[in-house]
Design a protein around this motif. Structure first.
Motif, short mmCIF file in Angstrom:
data_model
loop_
_atom_site.label_atom_id
_atom_site.label_comp_id
_atom_site.label_asym_id
_atom_site.label_seq_id
_atom_site.Cartn_x
_atom_site.Cartn_y
_atom_site.Cartn_z
N ASN A 211 0.83 -1.19 0.00
CA ASN A 211 0.00 0.00 0.00
C ASN A 211 0.87 1.25 0.00
O ASN A 211 0.46 2.32 0.42
CB ASN A 211 -0.95 0.00 1.20
CG ASN A 211 -2.11 0.96 1.00
OD1 ASN A 211 -2.39 1.37 -0.12
ND2 ASN A 211 -2.76 1.30 2.08
N ILE A 212 2.11 1.07 -0.42
CA ILE A 212 3.12 2.11 -0.55
C ILE A 212 3.18 2.98 0.71
O ILE A 212 3.03 2.48 1.80
CB ILE A 212 2.92 2.89 -1.86
CG1 ILE A 212 2.87 1.89 -3.01
CG2 ILE A 212 4.05 3.85 -2.11
CD1 ILE A 212 4.08 0.98 -3.10
N VAL A 213 3.41 4.26 0.57
CA VAL A 213 3.74 5.09 1.72
C VAL A 213 2.60 6.02 2.12
O VAL A 213 2.44 6.35 3.29
CB VAL A 213 5.01 5.93 1.41
CG1 VAL A 213 5.35 6.85 2.56
CG2 VAL A 213 6.18 5.02 1.11
N TYR A 214 1.78 6.41 1.18
CA TYR A 214 0.85 7.50 1.44
C TYR A 214 -0.18 7.17 2.52
O TYR A 214 -0.44 7.98 3.41
CB TYR A 214 0.13 7.89 0.13
CG TYR A 214 1.10 8.15 -0.99
CD1 TYR A 214 1.86 9.31 -1.02
CD2 TYR A 214 1.27 7.22 -2.01
CE1 TYR A 214 2.77 9.54 -2.04
CE2 TYR A 214 2.17 7.44 -3.03
CZ TYR A 214 2.92 8.59 -3.04
OH TYR A 214 3.81 8.81 -4.05
N ALA A 215 -0.78 5.99 2.45
CA ALA A 215 -1.80 5.63 3.44
C ALA A 215 -1.21 5.50 4.83
O ALA A 215 -1.91 5.66 5.84
CB ALA A 215 -2.46 4.31 3.04
N LEU A 216 0.10 5.22 4.91
CA LEU A 216 0.73 5.03 6.20
C LEU A 216 0.67 6.28 7.06
O LEU A 216 0.50 6.19 8.28
CB LEU A 216 2.18 4.58 5.99
CG LEU A 216 3.04 4.38 7.24
CD1 LEU A 216 2.38 3.42 8.21
CD2 LEU A 216 4.42 3.88 6.85
N ALA A 217 0.80 7.46 6.46
CA ALA A 217 0.76 8.69 7.23
C ALA A 217 -0.57 8.83 7.95
O ALA A 217 -0.62 9.18 9.15
CB ALA A 217 0.99 9.89 6.31
N ASP A 218 -1.67 8.53 7.28
CA ASP A 218 -2.99 8.62 7.91
C ASP A 218 -3.15 7.56 9.00
O ASP A 218 -3.69 7.83 10.07
CB ASP A 218 -4.09 8.46 6.86
CG ASP A 218 -4.15 9.65 5.91
OD1 ASP A 218 -3.69 10.75 6.29
OD2 ASP A 218 -4.65 9.48 4.79
N GLU A 219 -2.69 6.34 8.73
CA GLU A 219 -2.81 5.26 9.70
C GLU A 219 -2.05 5.59 10.98
O GLU A 219 -2.57 5.41 12.09
CB GLU A 219 -2.28 3.96 9.10
CG GLU A 219 -3.10 3.41 7.95
CD GLU A 219 -2.42 2.23 7.30
OE1 GLU A 219 -1.52 1.64 7.93
OE2 GLU A 219 -2.78 1.90 6.15
N PHE A 220 -0.82 6.05 10.82
CA PHE A 220 0.00 6.33 11.99
C PHE A 220 -0.56 7.54 12.76
O PHE A 220 -0.58 7.53 14.00
CB PHE A 220 1.44 6.58 11.57
CG PHE A 220 2.42 6.54 12.71
CD1 PHE A 220 2.83 5.33 13.25
CD2 PHE A 220 2.92 7.71 13.26
CE1 PHE A 220 3.73 5.28 14.30
CE2 PHE A 220 3.83 7.67 14.30
CZ PHE A 220 4.23 6.45 14.82
N SER A 221 -1.00 8.56 12.06
CA SER A 221 -1.58 9.73 12.72
C SER A 221 -2.80 9.35 13.54
O SER A 221 -3.00 9.85 14.67
CB SER A 221 -1.95 10.80 11.69
OG SER A 221 -0.81 11.29 11.02
N THR A 222 -3.62 8.47 13.00
CA THR A 222 -4.81 8.01 13.73
C THR A 222 -4.41 7.25 14.99
O THR A 222 -5.00 7.44 16.07
CB THR A 222 -5.67 7.11 12.83
OG1 THR A 222 -6.13 7.87 11.71
CG2 THR A 222 -6.86 6.56 13.58
N ALA A 223 -3.40 6.38 14.87
CA ALA A 223 -2.94 5.63 16.03
C ALA A 223 -2.41 6.55 17.12
O ALA A 223 -2.70 6.39 18.31
CB ALA A 223 -1.86 4.63 15.61
N VAL A 224 -1.63 7.56 16.73
CA VAL A 224 -1.09 8.51 17.70
C VAL A 224 -2.22 9.25 18.40
O VAL A 224 -2.21 9.42 19.63
CB VAL A 224 -0.13 9.50 17.01
CG1 VAL A 224 0.22 10.66 17.95
CG2 VAL A 224 1.13 8.78 16.56
#
Length: 341
Positions: A211-224
């Motif tokens: 899922n490359i890199v872009y979705a990761l920013a949203d996922e990690f921000s939500t977790a934080v």
């Protein structure tokens, strides 16, 4: 850390986007020579090839001393040797297929990614037997809670048998230069390819899995965000320490080590700028344990830089962060929505 290790890191790692992330912890101006290993922006692909991957991994026959005199070739075995200095990186069966760094790291990643992603770091470990390349977006991501991070995809492989070729999503926390589990919800998405003669990477499948890199920013921000909303009192923090670092009943070396670890974790929790801004929250607990493991924990059998990178590649960082959340969820007696089941 020894001077030799510092010299290796300053000569055999390349660090990009320093305008956004700052210099690496191992940076020493006196060891940089005429060409620094830090770049204010992205690292040019040609520099990675020229400065790190300008040699080949060659297959060579393996010989042993013949008691009757001379040498005897070992059937079915091969040594993987650096073409530039003759260093033997590993000995394998004939079925082992080396994955050249330029082909498998540089060329494959360039086919996986879009044009706005660039190389943010690259390096060699274990005298060149392990290599990685990390690709990143140009800008850091900052959450409303003040957590600054860089999502990235890295590829890594080895010529010593320690790693399959691996492509994996991860997150780097800027305040402490730590690698953290992607999304914190589950083991980071990754693709692994064994070093066999029939190994190959299916790019479309890898692109979907990562899922490359872009979705990761949203996922990690939500977790934080979710973890920062979970309060952890001083009493609960102490109970977490009891569970995370049990105190042996008998006095001795084990008890002394446990006391030291608990004291260091509490100092991070109370006073360290990498953790203290989020103390009193579940995110602070994750940050304290992760920072301790990266920067404070005693290292046995491996230098810290090597251990941290290998931990990121093998998934041990995922296990660390998820284990912290699972332990904390038991202390709080409530499920944490980002904790692994």
């Amino acid at each position: 850390m020894s001077k030799e290790t510092l010299e290796w890191l300053n000569a055999n790692t390349l660090i990009g986007f320093t305008d956004r992330r700052g210099t690496a912890w191992h940076y020493r101006a006196s060891m940089q020579g005429e060409e620094p290993n830090h770049y204010s922006g992205p690292i040019p692909v040609d520099d990675v090839k020229r400065r790190l991957f300008n040699w080949e991994a060659l297959s060579s026959p393996v010989y042993v001393e013949d008691p009757r005199g001379g040498l005897a070739q070992v059937p079915g075995r091969q040594a993987i040797v650096r073409s530039d200095n003759g260093h033997v990186m590993g000995i394998f069966s004939d079925g082992y297929e080396p994955h050249p760094y330029v082909e498998w790291l540089i060329n494959t990643i360039s086919r996986l990614l879009d044009s706005d992603l660039s190389i943010g770091s690259a390096g060699l470990l274990k005298n060149g037997a392990v290599a990685w390349v990390s690709v990143e977006v140009p800008e850091n991501v900052v959450t409303p809670e003040g957590v600054e991070f860089r999502p990235h995809l890295f590829g890594a492989t080895s010529f010593d048998g320690s790693l399959a070729t691996t492509f994996k999503r991860a997150v780097t926390s800027i305040v402490c230069d730590n690698t953290m589990a992607a999304g914190l919800a589950e083991r980071g998405q990754q693709v692994k390819i064994k070093h066999s003669r029939h190994s190959r990477l299916r790019l479309a499948e890898a692109r979907d899995a990562l899922n490359i890199v872009y979705a990761l920013a949203d996922e990690f921000s939500t977790a934080v965000r979710e973890l920062c909303r979970v309060e952890v009192s001083r009493r609960q923090w102490n109970k977490f320490l009891d569970a995370h670092v049990p105190m042996p009943d008998e006095r001795g070396r084990s008890r002394t080590m446990a006391e030291h670890k608990r004291d260091t974790l509490t100092k991070l929790w109370d006073h360290d700028h990498r953790v203290a801004p989020w103390s009193g929250t579940a995110w602070g607990v994750v940050q304290a344990v992760n920072t301790f493991t990266h920067h404070e924990q005693n290292v046995r059998g491996a230098e810290r830089a090597e251990r941290n990178m290998l931990r990121a590649v093998t998934g041990a960082i995922d296990d660390l962060d998820q284990g912290t959340l699972i332990t904390l969820s038991k202390i709080l007696d409530r499920p944490l929505s980002v904790a692994a089941a």
